[in-house]
Design a protein around this motif. Structure first.
Motif, PDB file in Angstrom:
ATOM      1  N   THR A   1      -1.584   3.101 -12.348  1.00  0.00           N
ATOM      2  CA  THR A   1      -2.151   2.920 -10.731  1.00  0.00           C
ATOM      3  C   THR A   1      -1.671   1.063 -10.424  1.00  0.00           C
ATOM      4  O   THR A   1      -0.395   1.719  -9.156  1.00  0.00           O
ATOM      5  CB  THR A   1      -3.568   2.858 -10.546  1.00  0.00           C
ATOM      6  N   ARG A   2      -1.457   1.105 -10.962  1.00  0.00           N
ATOM      7  CA  ARG A   2      -0.741  -0.511 -10.664  1.00  0.00           C
ATOM      8  C   ARG A   2       0.321  -0.467 -10.330  1.00  0.00           C
ATOM      9  O   ARG A   2       1.089  -1.428  -9.166  1.00  0.00           O
ATOM     10  CB  ARG A   2      -0.960  -1.901 -12.002  1.00  0.00           C
ATOM     11  N   THR A   3       1.204   0.020 -10.883  1.00  0.00           N
ATOM     12  CA  THR A   3       3.092   0.172 -11.127  1.00  0.00           C
ATOM     13  C   THR A   3       3.557   0.842 -10.003  1.00  0.00           C
ATOM     14  O   THR A   3       4.335   0.616  -9.222  1.00  0.00           O
ATOM     15  CB  THR A   3       3.765   1.166 -12.218  1.00  0.00           C
ATOM     16  N   LEU A   4       2.720   1.936  -9.104  1.00  0.00           N
ATOM     17  CA  LEU A   4       2.713   2.836  -8.097  1.00  0.00           C
ATOM     18  C   LEU A   4       2.311   2.238  -6.956  1.00  0.00           C
ATOM     19  O   LEU A   4       3.371   1.812  -5.629  1.00  0.00           O
ATOM     20  CB  LEU A   4       2.157   3.959  -8.158  1.00  0.00           C
ATOM     21  N   VAL A   5       1.412   1.291  -6.905  1.00  0.00           N
ATOM     22  CA  VAL A   5       0.949   0.411  -5.986  1.00  0.00           C
ATOM     23  C   VAL A   5       2.131  -0.799  -5.356  1.00  0.00           C
ATOM     24  O   VAL A   5       2.597  -1.482  -4.882  1.00  0.00           O
ATOM     25  CB  VAL A   5      -0.762  -0.198  -6.654  1.00  0.00           C
ATOM     26  N   TYR A   6       2.916  -1.478  -6.573  1.00  0.00           N
ATOM     27  CA  TYR A   6       3.735  -2.318  -6.619  1.00  0.00           C
ATOM     28  C   TYR A   6       5.464  -1.324  -6.247  1.00  0.00           C
ATOM     29  O   TYR A   6       6.222  -2.130  -5.181  1.00  0.00           O
ATOM     30  CB  TYR A   6       4.245  -3.277  -8.014  1.00  0.00           C
ATOM     31  N   ARG A   7       4.863  -0.184  -6.597  1.00  0.00           N
ATOM     32  CA  ARG A   7       6.296   0.643  -6.678  1.00  0.00           C
ATOM     33  C   ARG A   7       6.442   0.921  -4.723  1.00  0.00           C
ATOM     34  O   ARG A   7       7.616   0.581  -3.595  1.00  0.00           O
ATOM     35  CB  ARG A   7       6.525   1.370  -6.781  1.00  0.00           C
TER      36      ARG A   7
ATOM     37  N   LEU B   1       8.727  -0.697  -2.093  1.00  0.00           N
ATOM     38  CA  LEU B   1      10.120  -0.117  -0.997  1.00  0.00           C
ATOM     39  C   LEU B   1      10.046  -0.533   0.498  1.00  0.00           C
ATOM     40  O   LEU B   1      10.675  -0.458   1.183  1.00  0.00           O
ATOM     41  CB  LEU B   1       9.367   1.211  -1.041  1.00  0.00           C
ATOM     42  N   VAL B   2       8.635  -1.389   0.767  1.00  0.00           N
ATOM     43  CA  VAL B   2       8.691  -1.068   1.916  1.00  0.00           C
ATOM     44  C   VAL B   2       8.638  -2.607   2.012  1.00  0.00           C
ATOM     45  O   VAL B   2       9.876  -3.066   3.271  1.00  0.00           O
ATOM     46  CB  VAL B   2       7.151  -1.413   2.556  1.00  0.00           C
ATOM     47  N   GLU B   3       9.173  -3.241   1.163  1.00  0.00           N
ATOM     48  CA  GLU B   3       9.323  -4.736   1.142  1.00  0.00           C
ATOM     49  C   GLU B   3      11.281  -5.016   1.202  1.00  0.00           C
ATOM     50  O   GLU B   3      11.744  -5.610   1.430  1.00  0.00           O
ATOM     51  CB  GLU B   3       8.957  -6.113   0.163  1.00  0.00           C
ATOM     52  N   THR B   4      11.509  -4.272   0.925  1.00  0.00           N
ATOM     53  CA  THR B   4      13.313  -3.910   0.772  1.00  0.00           C
ATOM     54  C   THR B   4      13.251  -2.731   1.745  1.00  0.00           C
ATOM     55  O   THR B   4      15.342  -2.480   1.639  1.00  0.00           O
ATOM     56  CB  THR B   4      13.208  -3.180  -0.474  1.00  0.00           C
TER      57      THR B   4
ATOM     58  N   ALA C   1      -2.090  -1.565  -2.200  1.00  0.00           N
ATOM     59  CA  ALA C   1      -0.533  -2.675  -1.609  1.00  0.00           C
ATOM     60  C   ALA C   1      -0.836  -2.672  -0.479  1.00  0.00           C
ATOM     61  O   ALA C   1      -0.196  -4.192  -0.329  1.00  0.00           O
ATOM     62  CB  ALA C   1       0.381  -0.994  -1.708  1.00  0.00           C
ATOM     63  N   THR C   2      -1.138  -3.414   0.785  1.00  0.00           N
ATOM     64  CA  THR C   2      -1.989  -4.136   1.891  1.00  0.00           C
ATOM     65  C   THR C   2      -1.965  -5.122   1.411  1.00  0.00           C
ATOM     66  O   THR C   2      -1.457  -5.672   2.047  1.00  0.00           O
ATOM     67  CB  THR C   2      -3.045  -2.695   2.732  1.00  0.00           C
TER      68      THR C   2
ATOM     69  N   ARG D   1       2.289  -3.581   6.729  1.00  0.00           N
ATOM     70  CA  ARG D   1       3.001  -2.471   6.957  1.00  0.00           C
ATOM     71  C   ARG D   1       2.537  -1.707   5.941  1.00  0.00           C
ATOM     72  O   ARG D   1       2.461   0.442   6.693  1.00  0.00           O
ATOM     73  CB  ARG D   1       4.319  -3.153   6.778  1.00  0.00           C
ATOM     74  N   CYS D   2       1.752  -1.401   4.440  1.00  0.00           N
ATOM     75  CA  CYS D   2       1.138  -0.384   4.385  1.00  0.00           C
ATOM     76  C   CYS D   2       0.325   0.460   4.365  1.00  0.00           C
ATOM     77  O   CYS D   2       0.385   1.450   3.831  1.00  0.00           O
ATOM     78  CB  CYS D   2       1.154  -1.359   2.912  1.00  0.00           C
TER      79      CYS D   2
END
Length: 676
Positions: free
Chosen positions: A50-56, A60-63, A87-88, A94-95
């Protein structure tokens, strides 16, 4: 025609606000920063999926990916909300614009927008599982199949059967041959009923859970322009728990990703345990074939369990006939070996579990950080009696959900007919609540209602002193709400004032608890924006916890958890007791004929083992008491029978008076002097 490929705009690494390399381990970072295209992430239990998906999502948003073009598909609305919230918090607001939710909710959104192209009216309503079974029961009776000379499937079996046909994308004949051979001779009648069910739903503007997926997939496959439009808005598709997808969901993933081709599926083949719900573990193995060129990444560093527990999990998984190779490891040091505890009989096993639960509690492990897991719900009956006797509070997972409780479904049915006056299932339910109306009368009334353009403004041809007043009150309440629309909370309050006086007659044994549930239900309505959205949410993601089903409530202490292994997936506990680890239970007798069924039983054991953080006890009775054939000796589960002592440490229970044991051993006493 020449094609010019535009490079994706992104911020240079130096300008990223999140230090991904510091927050993530090496394997997690590779997942988060994976490039475009298809990626399969095999994530072992407790590895921070879950942590990994949150950072993913944040990455994506940040890039540079517009958040509205990221689709996060999960199996519960709660999981999607949690990930988007995290993520927010991690990045920024934006997330919040990421499109997250369940497969069913995402498909419902598409059908609300484009359902006219699939022949659906705007006011269609969604049948939950029990509603679908009720419809099939009505049709079963209407077609006279309840009087069949051969045993005809009950409504629950029919629902499961028809759902499997659609989710697994097999024919009814194929399903009967492999899963229900006892009903193969009834293929003509079942085929007739299957068609009648579809016709009934169409006539009454109803869709069930399976329709949400199938109709969306068919809609996108038959309308190329619409598929391009929908898929074009899905620049990145992220799928959680991919091992739990069924055939239709896997097809939908391909459709959603058909334009951009960016799909990341995260899952663990070793935790695919929901075949009975239609999940197809093969999807995770077929992913590389369905997305040629897909990269395979793994998450193996475990943050939950001690290494001895992980060693057992790895050893269990090695027995699977088909698997992705992975080895769970942790940087944590130490930890006790998992223990296997043969018990003379079921009562000894219960005493052992209860005593150790209390001992751990005295050592500082709260009850709610301990869990007892088992293969099937009935495996815990003896334990439940003893826990109640010892006043140990507990809650049992897998019980009734609030929106599945009869009294709450009664109120929901009233809301459904206000939303969709053609909803015959809801009409039938609320008519049967009235004194003097039985099944035949309710069916006749429902058929008349279905034939009317607006049943609320038409004189009714039903007159009987047995139900005249009750029927008039019902139609008056509904007609008033139709004439003068109110905000949903006020609408629910009005319906409760009408319905609550019925509780004493309908459910005399536990009126107070049911009233408490209805007050909770009214509170949920306060947060909803409209009736349609509220009904959709209840159908797609039922609310947990009904007071009627609460067990062992204790206001002073959070309770111990009892749970089937299926219901415990995704949870974790300091100490775990796995009981009834015998042949015929785990694995189940029904799983011994097919290798794929046996593998799923093995995966169940893996899931149970990986719930534990510090302590794991696997126990079984050596003598089992059974009805009709008396006591018999058992064999330990084949999955643990030959494991070496270095992996699973044997523990012996010995009867001995407490006075004969040295002081150092008193912590290992059973209640009446037995030694563990």
């Amino acid at each position: 025609m020449r094609r010019i490929v535009l490079k994706k705009e992104s911020l240079p690494a130096a300008e990223l606000s999140i230090s991904y390399s510091e927050a993530l381990n090496r394997q997690q970072l590779a997942v988060v920063q994976a490039g475009d295209g298809a990626t399969l992430v095999v994530a072992g239990a407790g590895t921070g999926k879950t942590r990994t998906l949150v950072y993913r999502v944040a990455y994506l948003v940040e890039t540079g990916t517009p958040p509205e073009q990221i689709v996060l598909l999960t199996f519960t609305r709660r999981a999607a909300k949690e990930m988007i919230d995290r993520a927010t918090s991690l990045l920024d607001g934006r997330c919040r614009r990421v499109r997250g939710g369940t497969f069913h909710a995402f498909c419902l959104e598409l059908l609300r927008a484009y359902g006219d192209r699939a022949g659906l009216p705007k006011t269609f309503t969604v049948l939950d599982g029990s509603d679908s079974a009720d419809v099939l029961n009505v049709l079963r009776t209407a077609h006279g199949f309840h009087k069949s000379e051969r045993r005809f499937p009950k409504k629950g079996t029919l629902r499961t059967m028809f759902s499997s046909v659609r989710n697994r994308e097999v024919t009814l004949a194929e399903l009967l041959e492999t899963e229900y051979p006892q009903f193969t001779a009834l293929l003509p009648q079942l085929t007739e009923l299957y068609g009648a069910y579809d016709a009934y739903k169409k006539k009454h503007a109803l869709v069930d859970y399976d329709d949400l997926l199938l109709r969306t997939a068919d809609l996108l496959e038959r309308n190329q322009d619409l598929r391009r439009t929908v898929s074009g808005r899905c620049r990145h598709v992220l799928v959680d728990e991919y091992q739990d997808t069924n055939q239709v969901q896997a097809r939908l993933v391909r459709l959603f990703a058909s334009v951009h081709g960016n799909v990341m599926a995260v899952g663990d083949d070793a935790q695919s345990i929901y075949r009975f719900r239609g999940a197809d573990f093969r999807n995770i193995f077929f992913f590389p074939e369905q997305f040629p060129g897909a990269r395979l990444l793994k998450l193996e560093r475990n943050y939950r369990s001690t290494q001895p527990i992980l060693d057992l999990a790895n050893r269990v998984l090695q027995q699977a006939s088909r698997r992705y190779d992975k080895t769970l490891f942790t940087d944590r040091k130490g930890g006790d070996l998992p223990a296997v505890v043969p018990c003379p009989d079921e009562h000894y096993e219960t005493r052992f579990v209860c005593q150790l639960i209390l001992q751990l509690r005295e050592e500082g492990v709260p009850l709610n950080r301990q869990a007892v897991l088992f293969r099937s719900s009935h495996n815990s009956f003896d334990l439940e009696l003893e826990l109640n006797r010892r006043k140990i509070p507990f809650v049992k997972f897998g019980g009734l959900k609030l929106s599945e409780a009869a009294h709450v479904k009664d109120v929901i049915a009233h809301l459904k007919v206000l939303e969709n006056p053609l909803d015959a299932v809801a009409w039938n339910r609320i008519l049967l609540l009235l004194e003097g109306i039985g099944p035949k009368t309710a069916q006749s009334m429902t058929e008349w209602i279905a034939s009317q353009k607006d049943p609320f403004v038409t004189d009714r041809p039903f007159t009987s002193s047995r139900y005249e007043v009750g029927l008039a009150n019902l139609f008056e309440a509904l007609a008033n709400l139709r004439r003068t629309p109110q905000p949903l909370p006020a609408e629910v309050d009005t319906l409760l004032r009408y319905y609550l006086p019925m509780l004493d007659r309908l459910y005399p044994d536990d009126v107070d608890k049911r009233t408490q549930d209805l007050e909770h239900f009214a509170g949920l309505a306060q947060t909803a924006t409209d009736r349609a959205g509220f009904l959709n949410a209840l159908a797609l993601d039922p609310v947990e916890m009904t007071a009627v089903d609460a067990i062992g409530e204790d206001k002073d202490e959070a309770p111990l958890t009892l749970s089937t292994i299926h219901s415990a997936k995704g949870l974790e506990f300091h100490s775990v007791f796995l009981i009834k680890a015998v042949e015929g239970v785990l694995p189940s007798t029904y799983a011994l004929k097919k290798e794929e069924d046996l593998d799923e039983e093995l995966r169940l054991l893996y899931v149970a083992v990986t719930r534990a953080e510090e302590n794991l006890f696997v126990s079984y009775p050596t003598i089992q008491r059974g009805r009709g054939f008396g006591d018999h000796f058992t064999n330990p589960s084949r999955f643990i029978a030959d494991l070496p002592d270095a992996i699973l440490e044997p523990v012996q229970l010995v009867e001995a008076p407490a006075a004969e044991l040295p002081a150092a051993d008193t912590s290992r006493l059973l209640e009446d002097g037995s030694q563990a």
